[in-house]
Write a protein that holds these residues in place. Sequence first.
Motif, PDB file in Angstrom:
ATOM      1  N   LEU A 151       0.819  -1.213   0.000  1.00 29.12           N
ATOM      2  CA  LEU A 151       0.000   0.000   0.000  1.00 29.12           C
ATOM      3  C   LEU A 151       0.852   1.262   0.000  1.00 29.12           C
ATOM      4  N   ILE A 152       1.853   1.291   0.858  1.00 27.02           N
ATOM      5  CA  ILE A 152       2.709   2.477   0.983  1.00 27.02           C
ATOM      6  C   ILE A 152       3.897   2.297   0.043  1.00 27.02           C
ATOM      7  N   THR A 153       3.666   2.539  -1.225  1.00 28.25           N
ATOM      8  CA  THR A 153       4.747   2.543  -2.212  1.00 28.25           C
ATOM      9  C   THR A 153       5.517   3.859  -2.096  1.00 28.25           C
ATOM     10  N   PRO A 154       6.661   3.978  -2.767  1.00 25.35           N
ATOM     11  CA  PRO A 154       7.382   5.258  -2.713  1.00 25.35           C
ATOM     12  C   PRO A 154       6.532   6.446  -3.134  1.00 25.35           C
ATOM     13  N   VAL A 155       5.726   6.282  -4.183  1.00 22.48           N
ATOM     14  CA  VAL A 155       4.874   7.390  -4.631  1.00 22.48           C
ATOM     15  C   VAL A 155       3.803   7.703  -3.586  1.00 22.48           C
ATOM     16  N   ALA A 156       3.178   6.656  -3.028  1.00 21.51           N
ATOM     17  CA  ALA A 156       2.153   6.876  -2.006  1.00 21.51           C
ATOM     18  C   ALA A 156       2.742   7.533  -0.763  1.00 21.51           C
ATOM     19  N   ALA A 157       3.925   7.084  -0.351  1.00 23.20           N
ATOM     20  CA  ALA A 157       4.571   7.684   0.817  1.00 23.20           C
ATOM     21  C   ALA A 157       4.902   9.152   0.557  1.00 23.20           C
ATOM     22  N   ALA A 158       5.342   9.461  -0.662  1.00 26.92           N
ATOM     23  CA  ALA A 158       5.667  10.847  -1.002  1.00 26.92           C
ATOM     24  C   ALA A 158       4.422  11.725  -0.958  1.00 26.92           C
ATOM     25  N   ILE A 159       3.317  11.239  -1.525  1.00 27.71           N
ATOM     26  CA  ILE A 159       2.079  12.029  -1.549  1.00 27.71           C
ATOM     27  C   ILE A 159       1.565  12.249  -0.130  1.00 27.71           C
ATOM     28  N   ILE A 160       1.561  11.193   0.680  1.00 29.22           N
ATOM     29  CA  ILE A 160       1.063  11.318   2.057  1.00 29.22           C
ATOM     30  C   ILE A 160       1.909  12.308   2.842  1.00 29.22           C
ATOM     31  N   ALA A 161       3.231  12.148   2.774  1.00 31.79           N
ATOM     32  CA  ALA A 161       4.117  13.014   3.559  1.00 31.79           C
ATOM     33  C   ALA A 161       4.033  14.469   3.100  1.00 31.79           C
ATOM     34  N   LEU A 162       4.126  14.704   1.798  1.00 31.68           N
ATOM     35  CA  LEU A 162       4.093  16.076   1.295  1.00 31.68           C
ATOM     36  C   LEU A 162       2.721  16.709   1.516  1.00 31.68           C
ATOM     37  N   GLY A 163       1.654  15.935   1.304  1.00 31.57           N
ATOM     38  CA  GLY A 163       0.314  16.480   1.475  1.00 31.57           C
ATOM     39  C   GLY A 163       0.001  16.820   2.918  1.00 31.57           C
ATOM     40  N   LEU A 164       0.315  15.926   3.848  1.00 33.78           N
ATOM     41  CA  LEU A 164       0.045  16.194   5.259  1.00 33.78           C
ATOM     42  C   LEU A 164       0.899  17.345   5.775  1.00 33.78           C
ATOM     43  N   ASN A 165       2.136  17.422   5.334  1.00 36.19           N
ATOM     44  CA  ASN A 165       2.987  18.531   5.754  1.00 36.19           C
ATOM     45  C   ASN A 165       2.481  19.860   5.194  1.00 36.19           C
ATOM     46  N   GLU A 166       2.063  19.851   3.942  1.00 35.04           N
ATOM     47  CA  GLU A 166       1.565  21.081   3.324  1.00 35.04           C
ATOM     48  C   GLU A 166       0.274  21.554   3.979  1.00 35.04           C
ATOM     49  N   ALA A 167      -0.553  20.634   4.442  1.00 34.35           N
ATOM     50  CA  ALA A 167      -1.805  21.017   5.091  1.00 34.35           C
ATOM     51  C   ALA A 167      -1.555  21.890   6.313  1.00 34.35           C
ATOM     52  N   ALA A 168      -0.477  21.629   7.035  1.00 34.31           N
ATOM     53  CA  ALA A 168      -0.172  22.430   8.220  1.00 34.31           C
ATOM     54  C   ALA A 168       0.127  23.876   7.839  1.00 34.31           C
ATOM     55  N   TYR A 169       0.840  24.087   6.737  1.00 28.57           N
ATOM     56  CA  TYR A 169       1.174  25.448   6.312  1.00 28.57           C
ATOM     57  C   TYR A 169      -0.024  26.129   5.646  1.00 28.57           C
ATOM     58  N   MET A 170      -0.790  25.379   4.868  1.00 30.44           N
ATOM     59  CA  MET A 170      -1.964  25.954   4.236  1.00 30.44           C
ATOM     60  C   MET A 170      -3.014  26.344   5.276  1.00 30.44           C
ATOM     61  N   ALA A 171      -3.042  25.651   6.407  1.00 29.82           N
ATOM     62  CA  ALA A 171      -3.996  25.997   7.454  1.00 29.82           C
ATOM     63  C   ALA A 171      -3.764  27.418   7.950  1.00 29.82           C
ATOM     64  N   GLU A 172      -2.514  27.784   8.131  1.00 29.89           N
ATOM     65  CA  GLU A 172      -2.213  29.140   8.582  1.00 29.89           C
ATOM     66  C   GLU A 172      -2.493  30.167   7.497  1.00 29.89           C
ATOM     67  N   ILE A 173      -2.256  29.804   6.243  1.00 32.85           N
ATOM     68  CA  ILE A 173      -2.560  30.727   5.143  1.00 32.85           C
ATOM     69  C   ILE A 173      -4.062  30.972   5.052  1.00 32.85           C
ATOM     70  N   VAL A 174      -4.839  29.894   5.120  1.00 34.61           N
ATOM     71  CA  VAL A 174      -6.297  30.030   5.054  1.00 34.61           C
ATOM     72  C   VAL A 174      -6.812  30.776   6.276  1.00 34.61           C
ATOM     73  N   ARG A 175      -6.273  30.480   7.433  1.00 37.49           N
ATOM     74  CA  ARG A 175      -6.716  31.170   8.653  1.00 37.49           C
ATOM     75  C   ARG A 175      -6.428  32.665   8.567  1.00 37.49           C
ATOM     76  N   GLY A 176      -5.263  33.017   8.005  1.00 28.88           N
ATOM     77  CA  GLY A 176      -4.966  34.429   7.823  1.00 28.88           C
ATOM     78  C   GLY A 176      -5.939  35.099   6.870  1.00 28.88           C
ATOM     79  N   GLY A 177      -6.326  34.368   5.811  1.00 31.30           N
ATOM     80  CA  GLY A 177      -7.309  34.915   4.883  1.00 31.30           C
ATOM     81  C   GLY A 177      -8.669  35.090   5.533  1.00 31.30           C
TER      82      GLY A 177
END
Length: 315
Positions: A151-177
């Motif tokens: 299930l956790i192939t290299p591509v899947a691991a990359a998407i999960i890690a990058l997506g979950l990490n980006e959500a933390a930063y986008m949360a502050e951007i959206v909250r500021g908006g």
Amino acid sequence: MINSTLTELNTHQDELRTIARRHPWRWVSALLALAAGTAIVWAFASSPNLQWGEVGSYLTARSIIDGIGLTILLTLVAQGMGIVGGIILAVMRRSSNPVLKMISGLYLWIFRGTPVLIQIIFWYNLALIFPAVALHIPFTSIGFSVATNSLITPVAAAIIALGLNEAAYMAEIVRGGLISVEQGQSEAAATIGMTGGQAMRYVILPQALRTIVPPTGNELINMLKNTSLVSVIAARELLTASQQIYGVNYLVIELLIVASIWYLALSTVATLAQTCLERRLQVVLRVRPQPWTTRTANHLASLRSAANLTSDGKS
């Protein structure tokens, strides 16, 4: 007498000339910077140790093109995941529910406080903690079990890690908006019977887009470059494809230049798309008629402000 004096003053003013202030050191510094830049470029271009012909030949190599495709896929999917997650987390942060606020704050603390490279490696090695993923109906033998590595192939691991990490930063951007929108908009939406979700969808978010879009474009470009980090798990994106080639022919610098050229090209396209989107958004928000909900909310807000001013004047 007066006329002759005015004539002399006008003649004197005509004779005055405005002389621009000279900045000789500005030109000197510009020439020095230009000379230094030219020298650096010429040093690389004329180096006998760089095979520029190989750079041109590998720009369109099949493995490089495949790596570019995966890089674009990772960027778009992970960024989309981050945007959706960021909106959810931002709404949770603004919620009156203390549990939701605590969960959102804990999420941001963890994912913003740890390097994204560690997160990529962690998700790729999740099978060390959970060798299999199983789902069964309690008290029955009905269910299934799948190996985590499948299930956790290299591509899947990359998407999960990058997506979950980006959500933390986008949360502050959206909250500021969301914070940039006046509180009266929410109150006016509630006055006309809107629920919190309807007010967020029809009144607050459309007005917050002007503040959210520019930093989101920057995050997209950062995401494009952060995909190079997944080379540590051999996901065969652009940098991994370049590394696999120079691992055979030892043209390390040449293949890194190829990767850099493509990253620059993709970043330029993303920047142009961001600029066009910002201009389009400004035109739409300025010209397009507002929906009746927003117009009603604005009208009620203005009436409330007028009433407050009247009461202050009487007091």
